[in-house]
Design a protein around this motif. Structure first.
Motif, PDB file in Angstrom:
ATOM      1  N   TYR A 131      -9.355  20.830  98.177  1.00 28.22           N
ATOM      2  CA  TYR A 131      -9.480  21.432  99.503  1.00 28.22           C
ATOM      3  C   TYR A 131      -8.117  21.557 100.186  1.00 28.22           C
ATOM      4  CZ  TYR A 131     -10.562  21.825 104.443  1.00 28.22           C
ATOM      5  OH  TYR A 131     -10.590  22.226 105.758  1.00 28.22           O
ATOM      6  N   GLU A 132      -7.315  20.505 100.110  1.00 23.96           N
ATOM      7  CA  GLU A 132      -6.011  20.499 100.779  1.00 23.96           C
ATOM      8  C   GLU A 132      -5.057  21.545 100.205  1.00 23.96           C
ATOM      9  OE1 GLU A 132      -7.839  16.453 101.084  1.00 23.96           O
ATOM     10  OE2 GLU A 132      -7.542  17.893  99.448  1.00 23.96           O
ATOM     11  N   ASP A 133      -5.263  21.941  98.946  1.00 25.39           N
ATOM     12  CA  ASP A 133      -4.383  22.904  98.281  1.00 25.39           C
ATOM     13  C   ASP A 133      -4.693  24.355  98.644  1.00 25.39           C
ATOM     14  OD1 ASP A 133      -3.239  20.772  96.816  1.00 25.39           O
ATOM     15  OD2 ASP A 133      -4.838  20.928  95.306  1.00 25.39           O
ATOM     16  N   VAL A 134      -5.873  24.596  99.183  1.00 24.34           N
ATOM     17  CA  VAL A 134      -6.286  25.972  99.499  1.00 24.34           C
ATOM     18  C   VAL A 134      -5.470  26.477 100.673  1.00 24.34           C
ATOM     19  CG1 VAL A 134      -8.184  27.397 100.367  1.00 24.34           C
ATOM     20  CG2 VAL A 134      -8.603  25.707  98.567  1.00 24.34           C
ATOM     21  N   GLU A 135      -4.811  27.599 100.461  1.00 21.70           N
ATOM     22  CA  GLU A 135      -4.018  28.233 101.514  1.00 21.70           C
ATOM     23  C   GLU A 135      -4.720  29.502 101.969  1.00 21.70           C
ATOM     24  OE1 GLU A 135       0.130  28.829 100.603  1.00 21.70           O
ATOM     25  OE2 GLU A 135       0.144  27.035  99.326  1.00 21.70           O
ATOM     26  N   VAL A 136      -5.148  29.514 103.222  1.00 14.85           N
ATOM     27  CA  VAL A 136      -5.773  30.720 103.770  1.00 14.85           C
ATOM     28  C   VAL A 136      -4.745  31.855 103.659  1.00 14.85           C
ATOM     29  CG1 VAL A 136      -6.711  31.801 105.851  1.00 14.85           C
ATOM     30  CG2 VAL A 136      -7.325  29.435 105.270  1.00 14.85           C
ATOM     31  N   GLY A 137      -5.206  32.986 103.132  1.00 15.34           N
ATOM     32  CA  GLY A 137      -4.338  34.139 102.921  1.00 15.34           C
ATOM     33  C   GLY A 137      -3.872  34.286 101.492  1.00 15.34           C
ATOM     34  N   GLU A 166     -18.507  38.037 100.536  1.00 18.32           N
ATOM     35  CA  GLU A 166     -17.896  36.792 100.974  1.00 18.32           C
ATOM     36  C   GLU A 166     -18.587  35.656 100.230  1.00 18.32           C
ATOM     37  OE1 GLU A 166     -16.970  35.429 105.315  1.00 18.32           O
ATOM     38  OE2 GLU A 166     -19.044  34.829 104.839  1.00 18.32           O
ATOM     39  N   HIS A 167     -17.785  34.715  99.724  1.00 18.37           N
ATOM     40  CA  HIS A 167     -18.338  33.578  98.983  1.00 18.37           C
ATOM     41  C   HIS A 167     -17.916  32.292  99.671  1.00 18.37           C
ATOM     42  CE1 HIS A 167     -18.450  30.810  95.318  1.00 18.37           C
ATOM     43  NE2 HIS A 167     -19.697  31.051  95.666  1.00 18.37           N
ATOM     44  N   ILE A 168     -18.867  31.380  99.836  1.00 20.10           N
ATOM     45  CA  ILE A 168     -18.621  30.087 100.457  1.00 20.10           C
ATOM     46  C   ILE A 168     -18.824  29.001  99.397  1.00 20.10           C
ATOM     47  CG2 ILE A 168     -19.227  28.557 102.378  1.00 20.10           C
ATOM     48  CD1 ILE A 168     -18.539  31.383 103.324  1.00 20.10           C
ATOM     49  N   SER A 169     -17.869  28.075  99.305  1.00 23.99           N
ATOM     50  CA  SER A 169     -17.940  27.001  98.306  1.00 23.99           C
ATOM     51  C   SER A 169     -17.601  25.651  98.925  1.00 23.99           C
ATOM     52  CB  SER A 169     -16.940  27.242  97.179  1.00 23.99           C
ATOM     53  OG  SER A 169     -17.275  28.363  96.417  1.00 23.99           O
ATOM     54  N   LEU A 170     -18.130  24.623  98.303  1.00 21.57           N
ATOM     55  CA  LEU A 170     -17.815  23.244  98.653  1.00 21.57           C
ATOM     56  C   LEU A 170     -16.937  22.693  97.536  1.00 21.57           C
ATOM     57  CD1 LEU A 170     -18.484  20.897 100.664  1.00 21.57           C
ATOM     58  CD2 LEU A 170     -20.318  20.269  99.071  1.00 21.57           C
ATOM     59  N   ILE A 171     -15.723  22.226  97.888  1.00 20.44           N
ATOM     60  CA  ILE A 171     -14.839  21.672  96.867  1.00 20.44           C
ATOM     61  C   ILE A 171     -14.329  20.293  97.312  1.00 20.44           C
ATOM     62  CG2 ILE A 171     -14.167  23.932  95.978  1.00 20.44           C
ATOM     63  CD1 ILE A 171     -11.420  23.509  97.266  1.00 20.44           C
ATOM     64  N   ARG A 172     -13.957  19.515  96.312  1.00 19.72           N
ATOM     65  CA  ARG A 172     -13.515  18.134  96.553  1.00 19.72           C
ATOM     66  C   ARG A 172     -12.193  18.091  97.308  1.00 19.72           C
ATOM     67  NH1 ARG A 172     -16.989  15.671  93.348  1.00 19.72           N
ATOM     68  NH2 ARG A 172     -17.440  16.505  91.312  1.00 19.72           N
ATOM     69  N   LYS A 173     -12.022  17.028  98.100  1.00 22.15           N
ATOM     70  CA  LYS A 173     -10.714  16.714  98.669  1.00 22.15           C
ATOM     71  C   LYS A 173      -9.944  15.906  97.642  1.00 22.15           C
ATOM     72  CE  LYS A 173     -11.752  16.738 103.568  1.00 22.15           C
ATOM     73  NZ  LYS A 173     -11.746  15.910 104.795  1.00 22.15           N
TER      74      LYS A 173
END
Length: 147
Positions: free
Chosen positions: A5-11, A138-145
């Motif tokens: 989750y922390e690695d995901v960069e919006v954009g 649009e896709h919504i996902s739950l990912i680990r921290k």
């Protein structure tokens, strides 16, 4: 890559390798879903309906979008669940013989209150090799921290 989750960069934007849609792909989807509509099985029928040949099911295209995204291995060990697809739009028919790819960008992210995870939102587009937009969603996902 295994994004937490922390690695995901919006954009951030990603593009998958391409895949050629075959008659066999469409026939396999017909068999799996029991949807043998003649648009997907009969080239003459599809041509009379205004298409150049048999077309893939829209839901095949949507499922392929997820499969092509998975090949990027962005969340190979960090994905917990797909929470759904929103605003799915079938823009153009997918025809046997088309070569397609997926473009996706992260559009939002937020903490999940009940788990050590976060919710991410992706804008996902299936495109023909010439850039024609075939499906957008649009896709919504739950990912680990990160641990």
């Amino acid at each position: 890559m295994n994004l937490f989750y922390e690695d995901v960069e919006v954009g951030a934007t990603y593009t998958t390798p391409s895949h050629e849609i075959t008659v066999a792909d469409i026939a396999d989807f017909c068999r799996l879903t029991r949807d043998f509509h003649p648009l997907h099985t009969d080239a003459d029928y599809a041509k009379k309906a205004g298409f150049p040949g048999i077309i893939a099911h829209g839901l095949y295209g949507l499922a392929l979008m997820e499969g092509l995204k998975t090949e990027l291995k962005l969340y190979e060990e960090t994905s917990i669940a797909s929470l759904g697809w929103n605003d799915v739009r079938f823009k153009h028919a997918i025809v046997a013989g088309d070569t397609v790819y997926v473009e996706m960008d992260f559009t939002a992210k937020r903490e999940s209150g009940s788990r050590p995870a976060g919710i991410i939102t992706e804008a996902v587009r299936l495109c023909r090799a010439d850039g024609t937009l075939l499906i957008e969603a649009e896709h919504i996902s739950l990912i680990r921290k990160a641990p």
